[in-house]
Design a protein around this motif. Structure first.
Motif, PDB file in Angstrom:
ATOM      1  N   THR A 303    -128.250  10.933  -9.082  1.00 38.19           N
ATOM      2  CA  THR A 303    -128.926   9.944  -8.294  1.00 38.19           C
ATOM      3  C   THR A 303    -127.970   8.965  -7.763  1.00 38.19           C
ATOM      4  N   PRO A 304    -127.690   9.084  -6.493  1.00 43.24           N
ATOM      5  CA  PRO A 304    -126.440   8.464  -5.944  1.00 43.24           C
ATOM      6  C   PRO A 304    -126.947   7.195  -5.903  1.00 43.24           C
ATOM      7  N   GLY A 305    -125.700   6.227  -6.254  1.00 41.00           N
ATOM      8  CA  GLY A 305    -126.035   4.748  -6.406  1.00 41.00           C
ATOM      9  C   GLY A 305    -125.512   4.110  -5.102  1.00 41.00           C
ATOM     10  N   GLU A 306    -125.646   2.746  -5.112  1.00 41.32           N
ATOM     11  CA  GLU A 306    -124.787   2.072  -4.122  1.00 41.32           C
ATOM     12  C   GLU A 306    -123.505   1.903  -4.177  1.00 41.32           C
ATOM     13  N   PRO A 307    -122.654   2.326  -3.055  1.00 48.08           N
ATOM     14  CA  PRO A 307    -121.353   2.162  -3.102  1.00 48.08           C
ATOM     15  C   PRO A 307    -120.701   0.913  -3.568  1.00 48.08           C
ATOM     16  N   GLY A 308    -119.694   0.653  -4.424  1.00 46.80           N
ATOM     17  CA  GLY A 308    -119.186  -0.630  -4.635  1.00 46.80           C
ATOM     18  C   GLY A 308    -118.033  -1.175  -3.981  1.00 46.80           C
ATOM     19  N   GLU A 309    -117.189  -1.766  -4.479  1.00 47.10           N
ATOM     20  CA  GLU A 309    -115.884  -2.299  -3.881  1.00 47.10           C
ATOM     21  C   GLU A 309    -114.891  -1.326  -3.636  1.00 47.10           C
ATOM     22  N   THR A 335    -111.000   5.347   3.070  1.00 49.32           N
ATOM     23  CA  THR A 335    -111.350   4.386   1.958  1.00 49.32           C
ATOM     24  C   THR A 335    -112.295   4.770   1.198  1.00 49.32           C
ATOM     25  N   VAL A 336    -112.170   4.671  -0.164  1.00 48.17           N
ATOM     26  CA  VAL A 336    -113.083   5.089  -0.928  1.00 48.17           C
ATOM     27  C   VAL A 336    -113.467   4.132  -2.080  1.00 48.17           C
ATOM     28  N   ARG A 337    -114.876   4.091  -1.967  1.00 49.36           N
ATOM     29  CA  ARG A 337    -115.351   2.936  -2.670  1.00 49.36           C
ATOM     30  C   ARG A 337    -115.911   3.287  -4.109  1.00 49.36           C
ATOM     31  N   ALA A 338    -116.139   2.700  -5.204  1.00 50.99           N
ATOM     32  CA  ALA A 338    -116.625   2.804  -6.302  1.00 50.99           C
ATOM     33  C   ALA A 338    -118.051   3.389  -6.127  1.00 50.99           C
ATOM     34  N   LEU A 473    -112.451  11.382 -20.192  1.00 49.22           N
ATOM     35  CA  LEU A 473    -112.610  10.449 -21.325  1.00 49.22           C
ATOM     36  C   LEU A 473    -111.472   9.369 -21.240  1.00 49.22           C
ATOM     37  N   GLN A 474    -110.721   9.284 -20.365  1.00 52.05           N
ATOM     38  CA  GLN A 474    -109.604   8.228 -20.364  1.00 52.05           C
ATOM     39  C   GLN A 474    -110.392   7.186 -19.255  1.00 52.05           C
ATOM     40  N   ASP A 475    -111.588   7.103 -19.014  1.00 52.32           N
ATOM     41  CA  ASP A 475    -112.196   6.154 -18.234  1.00 52.32           C
ATOM     42  C   ASP A 475    -111.485   5.796 -17.063  1.00 52.32           C
ATOM     43  N   ALA A 505    -121.492   7.880 -11.647  1.00 54.86           N
ATOM     44  CA  ALA A 505    -122.881   6.939 -12.083  1.00 54.86           C
ATOM     45  C   ALA A 505    -122.401   5.654 -12.899  1.00 54.86           C
ATOM     46  N   LYS A 506    -121.375   5.822 -13.578  1.00 53.97           N
ATOM     47  CA  LYS A 506    -120.795   4.581 -14.256  1.00 53.97           C
ATOM     48  C   LYS A 506    -119.877   3.873 -13.520  1.00 53.97           C
ATOM     49  N   GLY A 507    -119.804   4.141 -12.091  1.00 54.34           N
ATOM     50  CA  GLY A 507    -119.118   3.180 -11.513  1.00 54.34           C
ATOM     51  C   GLY A 507    -117.589   3.427 -10.990  1.00 54.34           C
ATOM     52  N   ALA A 508    -117.250   4.580 -11.360  1.00 57.43           N
ATOM     53  CA  ALA A 508    -115.872   5.009 -11.026  1.00 57.43           C
ATOM     54  C   ALA A 508    -116.015   6.075  -9.715  1.00 57.43           C
ATOM     55  N   ALA A 509    -114.882   6.240  -8.977  1.00 54.76           N
ATOM     56  CA  ALA A 509    -115.081   6.774  -7.985  1.00 54.76           C
ATOM     57  C   ALA A 509    -114.467   8.188  -8.226  1.00 54.76           C
TER      58      ALA A 509
END
Lengths: 564, 361
Positions: A303-309, A335-338, A473-475, A505-509
């Protein structure tokens, strides 16, 4: 000849041509937006052609090649166990199976590269026991390998001559290359340097090399992995024409949609044994995948979330090629967002490797060309970038992402030293490293006896899971992956894609560079394409049509260059 | 027909076993060679491998010689092995060894006849510096101009040999020796000498340094990130770049450390066993150390054992020359065979041999 009409037109893209079945290209293409549509249409067409052969009735004749009880054991593993199947003249037969299922061993036996321990093969009613590839070629078997064996610095005709047992004189050969290539809708100039050709054109060289021998059976190993949708369509037309003429085709691929499109029958292998035969057109891609895997397949969900900063900015990034046959990156801005997954498509060799190297820090650029989390990183080496959260997983697993003879433990250290704190003052904490390696192995279901095993002892898919898992796994805040599921079986591919989506989904790009368009469409929020080192502006992935993608990839471009 | 089959991973057993097999094969082939020369093969082999250690007649002299010869071999081989592991081929340790000796001796001779405790440490530093400096020439040429370090380091050996001759005849010549070539004898100059530390063992400062180098290299390779980077670079340069290794810095480090250790070996030799700078001061330790490094599998502990083994063939070879009249060249062939068999048998650690009837046509 519809094929020739298509190719001799000024451009391939506005394909408002009428096909024999009376269907309209444009209508088909705009009606739905799946890549498989092009293929699907071709399938319908080819089916018609095959079902209504021009009266000679060769298609329904007895089998061309029949394989019975073929067994080949290597130390510790039975690669093929009592494998049998039949292929009729003009039949397009798929060989399906996960990595390590025994597909390559099987075709190597047919092509005379490997001798079976037991079992028999019958070709055209006579026993067939090729001891060498040239013996197999003598009996009418030809093979197009997944990895091309071409010399960049020689021209097309010279390369073709190198692969022939008794090459004719150069002028004669050039004439025949022209003739055959036009005949089969694969125009190729025999005088061009192979180094200047696109991947699709290189594949043509290999195919034409085979066709010049007038094969009865053509083996193709993963032929579409380097092609644009347009090139795939052209290849399929060629295959259809060959099949019409009575050439049998043994088709190995991981792309199930393709197999459903082009193949008349399929043999499914698992762990060296035949587990099923089917008509791919009557199966769904999912049902075939499950037969291959032997279990229910988990399709990645997202489920795609809202792109962050904004995480990553590329400002007019240009990197000159480091060798004659490399690709220069030209003025890439991005430009790539979170929280988003950016898919980057393109035909192989259009700057994918170069882009990954520039992002990972293995190739340095101008300081401000790459800005990560607001910090200019263009001149930083890989480790400082990792410290900031920019991780990469390159395409080549052995020799780049992992050191072949080193253990998985040591390979875990290769990229994870900084972020996982595996070393203090340069002194290594081996218990901690081992623990991290085991964690990757466990979390990503890497099949190996243990972390002390050498990287090269793992199968491609398992090593890929390890390589991706080591980064995930390195986050990371931004993970760049190149061809994450290349040569990986269906279940492993699904779990890798799921891992990438979970990361987003965890907020990474995630930047996913791939030549598998189905994959990119499945996971990407936005799509961009690399073409001769330039990146198209990214567009939302949803709603992109095959035509759009083809235009972005500049697929038709390459084809026109091949005109003679 | 015999076929080689690649093992899924290198066999640990064979990696340990091949050096032993290589020694045995060398003994057999060497025995045949000696027999063809008309010498009793068993006695020759026994003279080389057994007598230096256990013969009542010779052991008292030979045993200390063993460590005296093994010391520089181990010290140089340890340095070389680090570079070899990373695919950086310093073939010119002989030259760095000479330069270390010249620099060390020059510092010592500059203080003559003053006696002070700091002279010997200064010589040690100068010797290390000399070897390091000589190795920096191929290192910088490689990193700046991408020249081949194999050629450059090898050719610099000959330059160093000429420098040695000119020093022995000129700047460092003993003024009190009526014009004979060669420097003053440093082993007779207390503040600059490198004496035997424990009587009858042959252990001098150089041998101790070699042992320390073995331990240091072992820790570096197995416990330190730099050692990991060295091993990684040797396996795959692309993977090393991906792991953030700076290849140029690694070239400079590896050539530097091997030059430094070779320089130290030269300095300890000139101030101890050899005693003086002479025209023919260098005895080929720098080249033999290459064999030692490979015989020891580029592994510090292996190099320690290989160094002692190689020293044994030197000492035993000399003994065989004296006792049996074997030509010196036969001993060199014998040492060469050792490396040859080792490299040939090395195949077994990565491949399995299969015997099978018939073949692939």
């Amino acid at each position: 000849m519809p094929v020739l009409q298509l190719l001799s037109g000024k451009s391939l893209l506005p394909r408002v041509k009428t096909c024999p079945g009376g269907t309209n290209w444009q209508k088909v293409l705009t009606g739905q937006s799946q890549i498989s549509v092009v293929c699907g249409w071709l399938a319908v067409w080819s089916l018609k052609e095959i079902q209504n052969p021009q009266g000679d009735g060769t298609v329904t004749a007895t089998s061309l090649l029949s394989v019975k009880g073929l067994t080949k054991a290597y130390p510790g593993v039975v690669a093929n166990d009592q494998v049998g199947f039949e292929i009729a003249p003009g039949e397009v037969h798929a060989l399906l199976g996960e990595n390590g299922a025994g597909k390559s061993t099987l075709v190597k036996m047919i092509y005379g590269l490997v001798r079976p321990d037991s079992g028999s093969m019958v070709m055209n009613g006579a026993p067939f026991e090729p001891g060498t590839p040239s013996a197999a070629r003598g009996d009418g078997v030809a093979m197009v390998f997944q990895h091309f064996s071409l010399f960049d610095a020689l021209n097309v005709a010279e390369n073709v001559a190198l692969g022939m047992d008794q090459p004719p004189k150069m002028r004669e050969l050039s004439r025949r290359i022209r003739e055959v290539s036009e005949n089969y809708g694969l125009p190729l100039d025999p005088d061009r340097m192979v180094g200047d050709l696109s991947a699709g054109e290189r594949q043509r060289v290999e195919i034409i090399r085979c066709l010049l021998q007038d094969p009865k059976l053509l083996i193709m190993d993963e032929p579409t992995s380097v092609l644009t949708p347009q090139e795939v369509a052209i290849l399929f037309e060629t295959l259809n024409k060959l099949s019409e003429e009575g050439t049998a085709i043994l088709y190995i691929s991981h792309k199930l949609e393709e197999i459903r499109t082009i193949c008349d029958s399929a043999t499914i292998l698992r762990l060296g044994k035949v587990v099923g035969q089917c008509n791919p057109r009557e199966e769904s891609a999912r049902s075939m995948a499950e037969m291959m895997v032997g279990q229910e397949l988990l399709i990645p969900t997202r489920t795609p979330g809202e792109p962050g900063e904004v995480l990553l900015e590329l400002n007019d990034l240009s990197v000159p090629a480091d060798n004659q046959f490399g690709t220069s990156l030209r003025n890439i801005s991005l430009t790539v967002r979170a929280g988003e997954i950016l898919g980057i498509g393109g035909v192989a060799g259009n700057g994918q490797d170069e882009l990954v190297l520039a992002l990972s820090g293995e190739v340095r650029t101008e300081l401000n060309d790459i800005i990560f989390k607001g910090i200019p990183v263009g001149t930083l080496p890989p480790n400082p970038r990792r410290a900031l959260g920019l991780l990469t997983a390159p395409e080549e697993r052995l020799g780049h992402a992992a050191a072949p003879d080193m253990s998985l433990t040591e390979n875990a250290l290769l990229t994870a030293a900084i972020r996982q704190g595996l070393a203090r003052n340069g002194f290594l904490n081996w218990p901690k490293i081992r623990k991290y390696a085991s964690e990757v192995i466990e979390t990503f279901d890497v099949r190996t006896p243990g972390p002390e095993n050498a990287a090269r002892s793992l199968s491609g898919g398992n090593l890929q899971k390890f390589v991706i898992g080591r980064e995930v796994l390195q986050d990371p805040d931004l993970l760049v992956v190149n061809q994450p599921t290349w040569g990986v079986d269906a279940s492993a591919a699904a779990s890798i894609r799921q891992a990438l989506m979970d990361l987003a989904a965890k907020g990474a790009a995630v930047i996913c560079i791939s030549q598998d368009l189905d994959e990119l469409m499945e996971i990407s929020d936005r799509f961009a394409a690399l073409n001769e080192g330039r990146l198209t502006p990214p567009r939302p992935a949803r709603g992109l049509s095959v035509e759009d993608i083809g235009l972005m990839m500049g697929g038709a471009h390459d084809m026109e260059a091949a005109h003679v | 027909m015999i076929r080689l089959e690649k093992r899924p991973q290198p066999s640990k057993l064979w990696i340990a076993l091949t050096p032993v097999l290589a020694v045995i094969a060398t003994m057999i082939a060497g025995g045949i060679l000696f027999a063809m020369l008309g010498k009793p093969p068993v006695e020759a082999i026994r003279t080389i491998f057994w007598d230096p250690l256990f013969s009542e007649q010779f052991a008292a002299y030979s045993r200390p010689q063993l460590l005296i010869k093994a010391g520089p071999l181990i010290l140089i081989a340890i340095g070389l092995s680090l570079g070899f592991r990373a695919g950086i081929w310093n073939i010119g340790a002989e030259g760095q060894y000479i330069m270390g000796a010249i620099f060390g001796a020059a510092v010592g001779l500059a203080f003559y006849p003053m006696e002070a405790f700091y002279i010997f440490p200064l010589m040690v530093i100068a010797g290390a510096f000399g070897g390091w400096l000589w190795a920096m020439i191929p290192a910088l040429l490689r990193t700046k101009f991408n020249t081949n370090e194999i050629l450059v380091s090898l050719l610099l050996v000959y330059v160093a040999e000429f420098l040695l001759q000119s020093m022995a005849l000129g700047a460092l010549r003993n003024p009190d020796n009526s014009g004979f070539p060669g420097s003053r004898n440093l082993s007779q100059y207390a503040s600059a000498s490198n004496p035997e530390l424990f009587t009858g063992t042959g252990i001098h400062w150089g041998v101790l340094t070699a042992f320390i180098a073995v331990i240091g290299a072992y820790i570096l390779l197995s416990r330190h990130i730099l050692g990991f980077q060295i091993r990684l670079t040797g396996q795959s340069e692309r993977a090393a770049r991906f792991a953030s290794v700076n290849p140029k810095r690694l070239v400079i480090f590896c050539l530097g450390i091997s030059g430094l250790l070779a320089g130290l070996a030269g300095m300890f030799e000139v101030s101890g066993p050899s005693g003086q700078i002479s025209i023919d001061f260098n005895a080929g330790y720098g080249f033999t150390a290459i064999i030692v490094a490979f015989l020891g599998r580029l592994n510090p502990v292996g190099i320690l054992l290989a160094g002692i083994l190689m020293a044994l063939t030197y000492v035993g070879g000399e003994l065989a020359q004296i006792m049996l009249g074997l030509p010196a060249a036969a001993i060199q062939i014998f040492q060469g065979m050792l490396l040859f068999f080792l490299l040939a048998l090395d195949v077994l650690s990565n491949f399995r041999i299969r015997f099978r009837k018939g073949g692939i046509a």
